[in-house]
Design a protein around this motif. Structure first.
Motif, PDB file in Angstrom:
ATOM      1  N   THR A 195      -6.204  -2.431   0.615  1.00  0.00           N
ATOM      2  CA  THR A 195      -5.428  -2.189  -0.605  1.00  0.00           C
ATOM      3  C   THR A 195      -5.070  -0.716  -0.782  1.00  0.00           C
ATOM      4  O   THR A 195      -4.110  -0.397  -1.496  1.00  0.00           O
ATOM      5  CB  THR A 195      -6.197  -2.670  -1.844  1.00  0.00           C
ATOM      6  OG1 THR A 195      -7.508  -2.081  -1.859  1.00  0.00           O
ATOM      7  CG2 THR A 195      -6.338  -4.180  -1.844  1.00  0.00           C
ATOM      8  N   CYS A 253      -5.581  -8.068  -6.514  1.00  0.00           N
ATOM      9  CA  CYS A 253      -4.719  -7.973  -5.326  1.00  0.00           C
ATOM     10  C   CYS A 253      -3.353  -8.608  -5.580  1.00  0.00           C
ATOM     11  O   CYS A 253      -2.320  -8.084  -5.132  1.00  0.00           O
ATOM     12  CB  CYS A 253      -5.396  -8.648  -4.132  1.00  0.00           C
ATOM     13  SG  CYS A 253      -6.786  -7.728  -3.460  1.00  0.00           S
ATOM     14  N   VAL A 286      -8.900  -3.476  -8.956  1.00  0.00           N
ATOM     15  CA  VAL A 286      -9.451  -3.371  -7.599  1.00  0.00           C
ATOM     16  C   VAL A 286     -10.467  -2.240  -7.483  1.00  0.00           C
ATOM     17  O   VAL A 286     -11.548  -2.410  -6.904  1.00  0.00           O
ATOM     18  CB  VAL A 286      -8.312  -3.187  -6.567  1.00  0.00           C
ATOM     19  CG1 VAL A 286      -8.892  -2.857  -5.191  1.00  0.00           C
ATOM     20  CG2 VAL A 286      -7.455  -4.442  -6.500  1.00  0.00           C
ATOM     21  N   THR A 347      -1.902  -5.481   1.511  1.00  0.00           N
ATOM     22  CA  THR A 347      -2.631  -6.138   0.425  1.00  0.00           C
ATOM     23  C   THR A 347      -2.656  -7.651   0.620  1.00  0.00           C
ATOM     24  O   THR A 347      -3.598  -8.331   0.178  1.00  0.00           O
ATOM     25  CB  THR A 347      -1.992  -5.785  -0.933  1.00  0.00           C
ATOM     26  OG1 THR A 347      -2.020  -4.364  -1.102  1.00  0.00           O
ATOM     27  CG2 THR A 347      -2.745  -6.422  -2.084  1.00  0.00           C
TER      28      THR A 347
END
Length: 366
Positions: A195, A253, A286, A347
Motif C-alpha cells: 500500500t 485498501c 491502513v 494496493t
C-alpha cells in the motif's frame, strides 16, 4: 513542512531529473537504520531512540541552506532519513507499552491523529512560509519544531523495564541476523509494503500535479488528505479493537484504491480534492491498523524489532513508489495517469493477500 517545496528547490539547483530521489534517499536511510533503532529500542530504551531521531531532524534543517548543488543536497536527504528511521520506532513501542491491549487500535489511531495534525498543517504552512519569506526560513522553522520535540521528550519517563536496559556501547550497534527481521509480523509487513507505493507516488508527484491544475499552494493536497484522515484514524482503531484488524484493513485498501483511481483522473480541482479526501480515509485506516496488527503479532520483548520490520516495509514501499513514479512521470504532465495508476495497482495485490487462505485462517482465529 519541507516535502511540497523540495521538488522545486531541487529543480532550482539543477536537479530536475532527480525528484524521485528526494523521497527515495530519505526512506533508504530510514529503512537501513531500522534494525539499529529496533535493537536500541529494545535494549537502550524508547526515549533515547526518539530523542536521537528528533535531534537529526533539528540539525539537518540548518544544513539545507548551506548546500547549493545537487549532490550535497541528495546526500543531506540521505542523512535526514535517520530521523524517520529512529523516531517512529521508539514512539510506537512507547505507546504499546503504556496502553492496555484491548485499546491498542484506538491508541495507534490517536497517535496517527496527532501525527496527522502535523502532516495536515505542515505542508500548507511550509509552502506559505516559503512563498512569504524564503525557502531558507522554512528550513530554520522546521528545525525549531524538531527542537520543541526534543524539549518535550526531556520530561518523558522511560517505559523499558530497567531489567532490560543496557548501557550504550559500540557493541549495541552490532546487528545480528535476527535483529534484521521479525518473521512473526510478515503479514502486516506485506500489506504496508504494497500500500505504501501509492503514498510514495503521492508525496513525489502531487506538488507538480497541483501546479498543473492551477493550485499555487503545493501543500494543499496534503492538507486535505490529512484532515480527512484525522477522524477516521480513531474510529477505525476502536472498531478494529472490537472486530479485528483484518476486516478493517480490507476496507482501508478498498478506499485507497478509489483514491488512486480518482488521482489518476484528477484534471481539475474538484476531482483533485475528492481524491485527497479518499486518500486520507484510506491511509487513515491502513496506517494505524497495520501498526496495531504488528504489535498484536509480535512477542512483547521484541516490540522494537517488530515495529522496525514494519517500518522497513513501509519505507521500502514509499521509496520504490517515489522512484518508479518519478521515472514514469519524467516531468511530463501527460504521464501523470499512468504513474498514479501503476503505483495504485499494488494496493490490489494487498487486497488479494488480505483475502488469501492464510489470512482467512488468521481472521478465523482472531
Amino acid at each position: 513542512m519541507l516535502i511540497p517545496e523540495l521538488p522545486d528547490y531541487l529543480t532550482s539547483l539543477g536537479g530536475e531529473d532527480y525528484k524521485g530521489l528526494i523521497i527515495s534517499l530519505f526512506t533508504l536511510t530510514a529503512g537501513l537504520s531500522r534494525p539499529f533503532s529496533g535493537r536500541l529500542t529494545d535494549r537502550i530504551g524508547r526515549v533515547p531512540v526518539m530523542a536521537f531521531g528528533s535531534l537529526v531532524c533539528f540539525v539537518c534543517g540548518f544544513f539545507y541552506p548551506i548546500v547549493t548543488t545537487v549532490y550535497p543536497f541528495l546526500f543531506l536527504r540521505l542523512v535526514h532519513g535517520f530521523s524517520t528511521g529512529f523516531k517512529p520506532t521508539g514512539t510506537a513501542a512507547y505507546i504499546a507499552d503504556i496502553v492496555p491491549i484491548n485499546r491498542r487500535g484506538e491508541a495507534m489511531g490517536m497517535h496517527g491523529l496527532l501525527g496527522g495534525l502535523g502532516m495536515a498543517f505542515g505542508p500548507a504552512l511550509g509552502s506559505w512560509i516559503a512563498d512569504t519569506f524564503s525557502i531558507n526560513v522554512l528550513f530554520y522553522v522546521s528545525s525549531m519544531f524538531a527542537l520543541i520535540s526534543i524539549a518535550i521528550l526531556y520530561n518523558i519517563k522511560e517505559t523499558l523495564p530497567k531489567t532490560h536496559q543496557e548501557k550504550f556501547t559500540i557493541n549495541s550497534l552490532k546487528i545480528k541476523r535476527e535483529d534484521m527481521f521479525d518473521p512473526m509480523v510478515l503479514p502486516a509487513a506485506i500489506v504496508i509494503f504494497l500500500t505504501s507505493f501509492s503514498f510514495g507516488s503521492i508525496v513525489t508527484l502531487t506538488p507538480d500535479l497541483s501546479k498543473s491544475i492551477g493550485l499555487k499552494n503545493k501543500g494543499f493536497y496534503f492538507l486535505v488528505y490529512t484532515l480527512a484522515s484525522l477522524f477516521i484514524r480513531v474510529v477505525a482503531g476502536k472498531f478494529s479493537d472490537k472486530n479485528g484488524r483484518i476486516s478493517v484493513l480490507r476496507w482501508g485498501c478498498m478506499t485507497l484504491l478509489v483514491a488512486m483511481t480518482l488521482t489518476t483522473f484528477a484534471s481539475n480541482i474538484y476531482i483533485f480534492v475528492a481524491a485527497a479526501i479518499f486518500f486520507g480515509l484510506g491511509m487513515g485506516v491502513v496506517s494505524p491498523i497495520t501498526q496495531a496488527w504488528t504489535v498484536d503479532l509480535c512477542e512483547e520483548e521484541n516490540r522494537g524489532r517488530a515495529l522496525a520490520t514494519m517500518y522497513i516495509s513501509l519505507e521500502a514501499g514509499i521509496g520504490l513508489g517515489a522512484l518508479f513514479s518519478a521515472w514514469i512521470y519524467q516531468n511530463d504532465a501527460s504521464r501523470f495517469p499512468i504513474a498514479f495508476a501503476s503505483m495504485g495497482s499494488l494496493t490490489i495485490l494487498a487486497l488479494i493477500y488480505l483475502y488469501s487462505p492464510k489470512i482467512r485462517r488468521m481472521k478465523a482465529n482472531d
